[in-house]
Design an enzyme around this catalytic site. Structure first.
Site, PDB file in Angstrom:
ATOM      1  N   LYS A  44       0.815  -1.214   0.000  1.00  0.00           N
ATOM      2  CA  LYS A  44       0.000   0.000   0.000  1.00  0.00           C
ATOM      3  C   LYS A  44       0.851   1.267   0.000  1.00  0.00           C
ATOM      4  O   LYS A  44       0.362   2.357  -0.316  1.00  0.00           O
ATOM      5  CB  LYS A  44      -0.917  -0.012   1.237  1.00  0.00           C
ATOM      6  CG  LYS A  44      -1.950   1.095   1.288  1.00  0.00           C
ATOM      7  CD  LYS A  44      -2.786   0.978   2.563  1.00  0.00           C
ATOM      8  CE  LYS A  44      -3.789   2.111   2.684  1.00  0.00           C
ATOM      9  NZ  LYS A  44      -4.589   2.013   3.931  1.00  0.00           N
ATOM     10  N   THR A  46       2.193   2.837   2.673  1.00  0.00           N
ATOM     11  CA  THR A  46       1.894   3.763   3.754  1.00  0.00           C
ATOM     12  C   THR A  46       3.198   4.459   4.142  1.00  0.00           C
ATOM     13  O   THR A  46       4.235   4.285   3.493  1.00  0.00           O
ATOM     14  CB  THR A  46       1.319   3.024   4.970  1.00  0.00           C
ATOM     15  OG1 THR A  46       2.280   2.056   5.415  1.00  0.00           O
ATOM     16  CG2 THR A  46       0.018   2.319   4.612  1.00  0.00           C
ATOM     17  N   ASP A  69      -3.869  -2.208  -1.599  1.00  0.00           N
ATOM     18  CA  ASP A  69      -4.202  -2.474  -0.202  1.00  0.00           C
ATOM     19  C   ASP A  69      -4.723  -3.910  -0.066  1.00  0.00           C
ATOM     20  O   ASP A  69      -5.612  -4.328  -0.823  1.00  0.00           O
ATOM     21  CB  ASP A  69      -5.279  -1.480   0.241  1.00  0.00           C
ATOM     22  CG  ASP A  69      -5.491  -1.439   1.734  1.00  0.00           C
ATOM     23  OD1 ASP A  69      -5.117  -2.405   2.426  1.00  0.00           O
ATOM     24  OD2 ASP A  69      -6.049  -0.442   2.226  1.00  0.00           O
ATOM     25  N   ILE A  70      -4.207  -4.643   0.923  1.00  0.00           N
ATOM     26  CA  ILE A  70      -4.674  -6.012   1.138  1.00  0.00           C
ATOM     27  C   ILE A  70      -6.123  -6.069   1.602  1.00  0.00           C
ATOM     28  O   ILE A  70      -6.742  -7.135   1.579  1.00  0.00           O
ATOM     29  CB  ILE A  70      -3.778  -6.770   2.140  1.00  0.00           C
ATOM     30  CG1 ILE A  70      -3.764  -6.067   3.508  1.00  0.00           C
ATOM     31  CG2 ILE A  70      -2.372  -6.934   1.594  1.00  0.00           C
ATOM     32  CD1 ILE A  70      -3.103  -6.882   4.612  1.00  0.00           C
ATOM     33  N   THR A 133       4.512 -11.901  15.469  1.00  0.00           N
ATOM     34  CA  THR A 133       5.393 -11.267  16.451  1.00  0.00           C
ATOM     35  C   THR A 133       5.298 -11.951  17.806  1.00  0.00           C
ATOM     36  O   THR A 133       4.251 -12.523  18.160  1.00  0.00           O
ATOM     37  CB  THR A 133       5.015  -9.781  16.607  1.00  0.00           C
ATOM     38  OG1 THR A 133       5.735  -9.204  17.702  1.00  0.00           O
ATOM     39  CG2 THR A 133       3.528  -9.619  16.892  1.00  0.00           C
ATOM     40  N   ASP A 134       6.372 -11.845  18.591  1.00  0.00           N
ATOM     41  CA  ASP A 134       6.335 -12.365  19.960  1.00  0.00           C
ATOM     42  C   ASP A 134       5.421 -11.553  20.866  1.00  0.00           C
ATOM     43  O   ASP A 134       5.042 -12.005  21.951  1.00  0.00           O
ATOM     44  CB  ASP A 134       7.747 -12.438  20.559  1.00  0.00           C
ATOM     45  CG  ASP A 134       8.491 -11.105  20.570  1.00  0.00           C
ATOM     46  OD1 ASP A 134       7.917 -10.067  20.185  1.00  0.00           O
ATOM     47  OD2 ASP A 134       9.681 -11.107  20.962  1.00  0.00           O
ATOM     48  N   GLY A 282       0.893   0.240  29.217  1.00  0.00           N
ATOM     49  CA  GLY A 282       0.852  -1.206  29.001  1.00  0.00           C
ATOM     50  C   GLY A 282       2.163  -1.770  28.478  1.00  0.00           C
ATOM     51  O   GLY A 282       2.157  -2.767  27.754  1.00  0.00           O
TER      52      GLY A 282
END
Length: 332
Positions: A44, A46, A69-70, A133-134, A282
């Site tokens: 895309k 971005t 775009d997916i 991702t972890d 967080g």
């Protein structure tokens, strides 16, 4: 073999494309044996997608670029047919941005993944590699996560990635789609957009500026060179078992303060250039991946030593101001 790489103009995706098309690098003894007849990049573009990331392979006749775009089902339905493998990198990935606005993360990471999975199923794609991702695991005080650890994401970004992981695996279990999922630790290396900690710190320091250090600097991350990550993905693409998750890690844990010290030293700067800032909301305290499964099943091992990798990364940013200065000017 015809390979579709979503997000292939981004940091990790472009490294994968450069590797597939023969860019030298890494340990030749552990290089992937994949020899694509064509590589299609769907991106895309971005703020963090950059056509310049593909410049080293731009003239390879096997490379095709599609700007799109997916989340667009009509476009995806045009692009997917004829590909044997989809390697899905495309994602919104910056935690701080997800905290201030979660909607783009849900749209791209969840709905975009679902759109790709539907197209892969419809057009009988041979293999779907979903790159994750972890951060989907949350935080761990001691030990390391194995691939069957319960997911407990703490940010909108990691929650959206956890959702996309589960969707991908569900398409395998429900429809028999040949899906494999990879989860990696923190990446660093060339061509990384300068909002992430390593390029942000390096480019700020090279410009004589300061760098921000969250909280007490005690948050721990495992660091993985992007080329080792892509080698691991290639092994999973080639030999991973359908329906399985594989961890790809670097094997080097550092606190953020320790990482900062290494980057200061590599840039010839002192601690007077560090500015403490309020900790992120967080903020996960520690990530750690157990990589036994990919080591024993697929023969993976990281090949780039962290100190050498960081030194080479700093050198790359020092020598490639023409790549990153316009990005920082445009995006602050």
């Amino acid at each position: 073999m015809r390979i579709l790489v979503t997000g292939g103009a981004g940091f990790i995706g472009s490294e994968y494309v450069r590797m597939l098309l023969g860019r030298p690098g890494g340990d030749p003894a552990r290089a992937p044996r994949i020899a694509p007849t064509s590589v299609t990049v769907l991106d895309k573009l971005t703020y963090s997608g950059n056509p310049a990331n593909l410049d080293p392979v731009r003239h390879d006749p096997r490379l095709r670029f599609v700007h799109g775009d997916i989340v667009d089902p009509a476009l995806v339905d045009q692009v997917v047919p004829g590909h044997d493998v989809i390697v899905h990198f495309a994602a919104e990935s910056h935690v701080d941005r997800s905290i201030t606005g979660a909607a783009p993360f849900v749209t791209t990471n969840v709905l975009g993944t679902q759109t790709l999975l539907d197209a892969a199923l419809r057009h009988r794609t041979g293999r779907f590699v979903h790159v994750s991702t972890d951060e989907v695991y949350g935080s761990i005080d001691a030990g390391a996560w194995t691939e069957d650890w319960p997911l407990a994401p703490n940010s909108p970004y990691s929650a959206s990635k956890a959702a996309s992981d589960l969707l991908a695996l569900a398409y395998h279990r429900t429809h028999g789609l040949d899906v494999v999922v990879t989860r990696c630790s923190n990446n660093y290396g060339p061509y990384q957009f300068p909002e992430k900690v390593v390029p942000l710190f390096v480019t700020n320091l090279l410009d004589g500026g300061t760098v921000p250090l969250y909280g007490d600097g005690g948050n721990v991350r495992d660091w993985l060179h992007v080329h080792d990550h892509c080698r691991g993905i290639a092994l999973v693409q080639e030999k991973g078992r359908a329906g399985e998750v594989y961890h790809i890690g670097g094997g080097t844990e550092l606190t953020n303060r320790e990482l900062t010290g290494k980057l200061l030293a590599a840039c010839g700067a002192g601690w007077d250039r560090v500015v403490p800032v309020t900790d992120r909301k967080g903020h996960d305290r520690r990530y750690a991946l157990d990589i036994t499964k990919i080591e024993t099943e697929l023969g993976y091992a990281p090949s780039i030593d962290l100190d050498h990798g960081l030194t080479e990364t700093v050198r790359w940013y020092r020598e490639n101001r023409a790549w990153w200065e316009p990005l920082k000017a445009a995006h602050g």
